[in-house]
Design an enzyme around this catalytic site. Sequence first.
Site, mmCIF file in Angstrom:
data_model
loop_
_atom_site.group_PDB
_atom_site.id
_atom_site.type_symbol
_atom_site.label_atom_id
_atom_site.label_comp_id
_atom_site.label_asym_id
_atom_site.label_seq_id
_atom_site.Cartn_x
_atom_site.Cartn_y
_atom_site.Cartn_z
ATOM 1 N N SER A 38 0.982 -1.202 0.142
ATOM 2 C CA SER A 38 0.206 0.054 0.056
ATOM 3 C C SER A 38 0.713 1.254 0.020
ATOM 4 O O SER A 38 0.390 2.524 -0.122
ATOM 5 C CB SER A 38 -0.710 0.039 1.305
ATOM 6 N N GLU A 54 -3.624 -0.007 -9.242
ATOM 7 C CA GLU A 54 -2.754 1.024 -9.572
ATOM 8 C C GLU A 54 -1.323 0.186 -9.798
ATOM 9 O O GLU A 54 -0.596 -0.736 -9.090
ATOM 10 C CB GLU A 54 -2.566 1.711 -8.243
ATOM 11 N N ASN A 84 -2.906 6.016 -1.657
ATOM 12 C CA ASN A 84 -2.809 6.030 -0.271
ATOM 13 C C ASN A 84 -2.143 7.279 0.263
ATOM 14 O O ASN A 84 -2.221 7.663 1.295
ATOM 15 C CB ASN A 84 -2.208 4.953 0.297
HETATM 16 P P1 NAD Z 1 -3.669 -9.656 6.198
HETATM 17 O O1 NAD Z 1 -3.010 -9.130 7.465
HETATM 18 O O2 NAD Z 1 -5.126 -9.825 6.046
HETATM 19 O O3 NAD Z 1 -2.827 -10.588 5.530
HETATM 20 C C1 NAD Z 1 -1.488 -10.744 5.538
HETATM 21 C C2 NAD Z 1 -1.023 -12.174 5.147
HETATM 22 O O4 NAD Z 1 0.255 -12.188 5.242
HETATM 23 C C3 NAD Z 1 -1.386 -13.147 6.284
HETATM 24 O O5 NAD Z 1 -2.229 -14.212 5.959
HETATM 25 C C4 NAD Z 1 0.006 -13.437 7.031
HETATM 26 O O6 NAD Z 1 -0.080 -14.802 7.691
HETATM 27 C C5 NAD Z 1 0.956 -13.538 5.560
HETATM 28 N N1 NAD Z 1 2.206 -13.367 5.920
HETATM 29 C C6 NAD Z 1 2.910 -12.978 6.773
HETATM 30 N N2 NAD Z 1 4.186 -13.125 6.494
HETATM 31 C C7 NAD Z 1 4.641 -14.151 5.419
HETATM 32 C C8 NAD Z 1 5.445 -14.751 4.846
HETATM 33 N N3 NAD Z 1 6.591 -14.407 5.300
HETATM 34 N N4 NAD Z 1 5.192 -15.674 3.835
HETATM 35 C C9 NAD Z 1 4.008 -15.663 3.287
HETATM 36 N N5 NAD Z 1 2.850 -15.121 3.992
HETATM 37 C C10 NAD Z 1 3.134 -14.148 5.095
HETATM 38 O O7 NAD Z 1 -3.176 -8.278 5.347
HETATM 39 P P2 NAD Z 1 -3.882 -7.706 3.922
HETATM 40 O O8 NAD Z 1 -4.823 -6.558 4.334
HETATM 41 O O9 NAD Z 1 -4.152 -8.575 2.877
HETATM 42 O O10 NAD Z 1 -2.628 -6.943 3.249
HETATM 43 C C11 NAD Z 1 -1.405 -7.433 2.534
HETATM 44 C C12 NAD Z 1 -0.865 -6.403 1.601
HETATM 45 O O11 NAD Z 1 -1.877 -5.912 0.762
HETATM 46 C C13 NAD Z 1 -0.054 -5.345 2.441
HETATM 47 O O12 NAD Z 1 0.917 -4.944 1.804
HETATM 48 C C14 NAD Z 1 -1.237 -4.369 2.397
HETATM 49 O O13 NAD Z 1 -0.506 -3.180 2.567
HETATM 50 C C15 NAD Z 1 -1.485 -4.466 0.815
HETATM 51 N N6 NAD Z 1 -3.074 -3.586 0.794
HETATM 52 C C16 NAD Z 1 -4.091 -3.910 1.616
HETATM 53 C C17 NAD Z 1 -5.355 -3.482 1.507
HETATM 54 C C18 NAD Z 1 -6.388 -3.714 2.351
HETATM 55 O O14 NAD Z 1 -7.472 -2.885 2.140
HETATM 56 N N7 NAD Z 1 -6.297 -4.273 3.575
HETATM 57 C C19 NAD Z 1 -5.692 -2.745 0.185
HETATM 58 C C20 NAD Z 1 -4.509 -2.558 -0.743
HETATM 59 C C21 NAD Z 1 -3.399 -3.176 -0.412
#
Ligand code: NAD
Length: 281
Positions: free
Chosen positions: A118, A151, A189
Site C-alpha cells: 500500500s 494501481e 494512499n
Molecule cells: P492481512 O493481515 O489480511 O494478511 C497478510 C497475510 O500475510 C497473513 O495471512 C499472513 O499470515 C501472511 N504472511 C505474513 N508473513 C508472511 C510470509 N513471510 N510469507 C507468506 N505469508 C506471510 O493483510 P492484507 O490486508 O491482506 O494486506 C496485505 C498487503 O496488501 C499489504 O501490503 C497491504 O498494505 C496491502 N493492501 C491492503 C489493502 C487492504 O485494504 N487491506 C488494500 C490494498 C493493499
Amino acid sequence: MALEKIFIVGAGTMGNGIAQTAAVAGFKVTMMDIDQTQLEKAKSVISKSVEKLFQKEKISEKGKENALQINTTNTYQEIKNSDLVIEAATENFDLKKKIFIELDENAGPEAILASNTSSISLTQLAAVTSRPDKVIGMHFMNPVPLMKLVEVIRGLDTSDETTEAVIKAAEKMGKVAVEANDSPGFISNRILCPMLNEAVFVLQEDIGSREAIDEVMKLGMNHPLGPLALADLIGLDVVLSVMEVLQADLGDDKYRPAYLLRKMVAAGHLGRKTGRGFYEY
Ligand code: NAD
C-alpha cells in the site's frame, strides 16, 4: 510476454481476493502463506464469494470451478514455474525485504515479482533482488473481486516490458490499470490514508461520534462508506503502517498517525478481520 501462472504470497484479506480474481479469469493460481489457518480461512472465503458471484450471474460456472481449484501451500516449491509472483503479505518493510530476497532466489529468472504493498517503495524492494527491471507494484483495491482499479507502480528500474505484461494481466482480470510512479503511498494512499487518519483525530478529539463522522462523509461528500468504517475494512494495522511510511519517507509530521489509531492496533482491534475496530462485527 503472456503471463499464465501466478504465485501469490500471503492469503489474508488481499491475497485471497487476488487469488480468487486471477483464478476466475483463467490464470493458474497457487496461494502461499506461512500460516495454515489463514490458508484454510482463505479457501472458505473464496468458496463463499464465488458461490455468491455465480448466483448473481457475475461470474461463469467455469470461473467458479477455477477458483475452487486454487492450490495452497506453505512452501516456495511451486514458485519455480510461475510467470508472475504477487506478494500480498503483511505491510512491513523488513518482512517484505526478506520475502523479496526469497522470491528472487526461488522464482525462475524470467518471473516478474510484483508487490501489492500500500505504501512501501518498489525501488527499495527491487534493490534487494537481482532483477530490478522485473519488480513492480500491482496495487489491488479491497474487496478485490469487486473493485475495478489496479494501481501499477513502476520502480526506478522497472522495464516497459514488465509494465506492459502486468497491465495486460490486470486487464485479463477485468481490472483497469492506472500507472503511478514510485513515491510513498503512490497516488491512492497518499490521498486516502491521511483522510482516514484525520477522521481518527476527529474521533480522538471528540468532535463527533463514530456515527456522526461517517454520516457527514457519506451524506455530505457522497462517499459510499464513512472513513472509520473504511479504515475497519482496510485493517487498522494497514492504515497505521501506511501513515508511518508517509511520515518517515516524506519527512513531514503532517502525516503523523493519530494516537488513537496506535492504541487500537496495540489492543489488537484491527477492524473487520478481528471482529472489532471502530465498529463491532
Ligand atoms: P492481512 O493481515 O489480511 O494478511 C497478510 C497475510 O500475510 C497473513 O495471512 C499472513 O499470515 C501472511 N504472511 C505474513 N508473513 C508472511 C510470509 N513471510 N510469507 C507468506 N505469508 C506471510 O493483510 P492484507 O490486508 O491482506 O494486506 C496485505 C498487503 O496488501 C499489504 O501490503 C497491504 O498494505 C496491502 N493492501 C491492503 C489493502 C487492504 O485494504 N487491506 C488494500 C490494498 C493493499
